[in-house]
Design an enzyme around this catalytic site. Sequence first.
Site, PDB file in Angstrom:
ATOM      1  N   HIS A 219      -1.970 -12.696  -1.509  1.00 54.89           N
ATOM      2  CA  HIS A 219      -2.605 -11.832  -2.511  1.00 54.89           C
ATOM      3  C   HIS A 219      -4.099 -12.157  -2.554  1.00 54.89           C
ATOM      4  CE1 HIS A 219      -3.233  -9.410  -5.934  1.00 54.89           C
ATOM      5  NE2 HIS A 219      -2.494 -10.009  -6.837  1.00 54.89           N
ATOM      6  N   HIS A 259      -2.398  -4.172   4.233  1.00 54.01           N
ATOM      7  CA  HIS A 259      -2.243  -3.896   2.796  1.00 54.01           C
ATOM      8  C   HIS A 259      -0.957  -3.141   2.566  1.00 54.01           C
ATOM      9  CE1 HIS A 259      -3.202  -2.816  -1.309  1.00 54.01           C
ATOM     10  NE2 HIS A 259      -4.087  -3.793  -1.257  1.00 54.01           N
ATOM     11  N   ASP A 315     -10.632  -8.309   1.279  1.00 58.63           N
ATOM     12  CA  ASP A 315     -10.982  -9.713   1.495  1.00 58.63           C
ATOM     13  C   ASP A 315     -11.731  -9.962   2.795  1.00 58.63           C
ATOM     14  OD1 ASP A 315      -9.953 -10.707  -0.868  1.00 58.63           O
ATOM     15  OD2 ASP A 315      -7.920 -10.692  -0.079  1.00 58.63           O
TER      16      ASP A 315
END
Length: 379
Positions: A219, A259, A315
């Site tokens: 996450h 994702h 990220d």
Amino acid sequence: MSDPEPIRRKGLDNVIVADTELSHIDGEKPELLYRGVDAQELADRSSYEETAYLLWNGEFPTRDELDGFRAELDERRSLSHGVAEIVEHAPPDAVPMDVLRSAVSATSVYGDAGETTRERALSVLAKGPTALAAFGRTRNGDDTVEPRGDRDSAANFHNMHNGQDPDYRHAEILDTALLLHADHGLNASTFTGRVIASTESDVVSAVTGAIGALKGPLHGGANQDVMEMLLDMEESDKDVSSYLAEMLEDGERVPGFGHRVYKEFDPRAEVFKEIAQEVSENTEGPDWYSMLEEIEQFLREEKRIHEKGISPNVDLYSGTVYYSLGVPIDFFVPMFAVGRSVGWTAQVMEQYDDNRLVRPRAEYVGERGVGYVPMDERE
Ligand code: CMC
């Protein structure tokens, strides 16, 4: 009346368990909306605190309303003695996410949190950056720096952590980074928060649990992993493609890619990519941006990845942005938590407004009829 047939979906993929007016992720388009407004437009034109107000209240604030909201945050930025003690006496090698989680949790022990849900939620938003910055200083043996009333959350964090104001553009970038993390549908940490809220527990408990969920590498942990991968690549004598080929050969996942919802691209990654390029052009040292572009290119052409619809996520580029702004690597995930606190608190309030206890079921697949085995008969 008998219960309907249970739905079985490991990981709850694609299962809708709540209605929300807060954020919408369209994985096909792809787009991310906060209260109907494109998050990319907000990143361009709004600020983290204005977006927090929008998410909480469902409308843009007037100038006076925004000033009032900021004043409410300013009143709450300082830590009580009890919370400050926890942060400042944490061992220097403590994991910052653990320190942040403990500090947030302790706000309701030492009276920092307030009486109402709104007051407690304001406390979480206001005190998170203060606690994190304080730990950043004390673990290096430096004195803490008090929050300032004339700085917003991002500039205050920079000031409290580095002991000096950021330059204007750096403060703006940090602010955008927080905004881009503000909310993101029913991801694992937000779901955790809503589950806790569904028991009618308080918002501080919900955020504490959410921080725990965000800590995991699947996450929130990936921005730190990306930076560590880049540093390792830089140190190794391998080029980008052989480094990645080895990773994939070993069955490892490349952090910053993939994702559950976005299959084309993550719109937040687009904004971070532009910022990463800007920061890279203006910072000395290794060209992280070019390395990331090379990684992106390699994975785009790698059939095993491409076919699975794996593309850059938020990220991938955020880590180098934080790194170039002087944020320590182990603070990347806590920075994500600070930004996401807006969404967690908003989602908890939404859960309270139309609550139903979240109580899924598990299929028991263990043995049955196993009797008690007395201690002296056990091997
Ligand atoms: N690198 C290599 N292979 C991958 C990756 C990756 N980053 N992500 C998924 N795969 C593969 C996975 O091994 C699986 O392959 P196979 O079908 O052959 O077993 C396939 O793609 C599908 O994976 P999945 O685990 O079913 O997909 P998911 O929807 O559960 O994964 C994810 C989502 C984010 C957990 C995953 O993509 C991942 O582990 N990424 C790396 C960690 C990361 O960057 N996390 C940040 C997520 S974005 C921040 C946020 O919004 O929370």
